[in-house]
Design a protein around this motif. Sequence first.
Motif: not given
Length: 68
Positions: A13-27, A42-53
Amino acid sequence: MWKCKNCGGTEFIATIIAEQEGEFDKSGEFEAEFDTDISQVLEVKHFNCCKCGSEFDDIKEIADWEED
């Protein structure tokens, strides 16, 4: 394929930073239809092995490339 040095896992698993348009709901929750358009990454922060973490900043630190 990349193979984890600790457990031999081949899925990561690659943990990434990305831009995405959206809205905030009431909560205050962010609502957006996320897609996988690689141009938004925008950037890949880190990687994790799915099997051992195992987690590192560069896939080469946790895995070795092996031909099939």
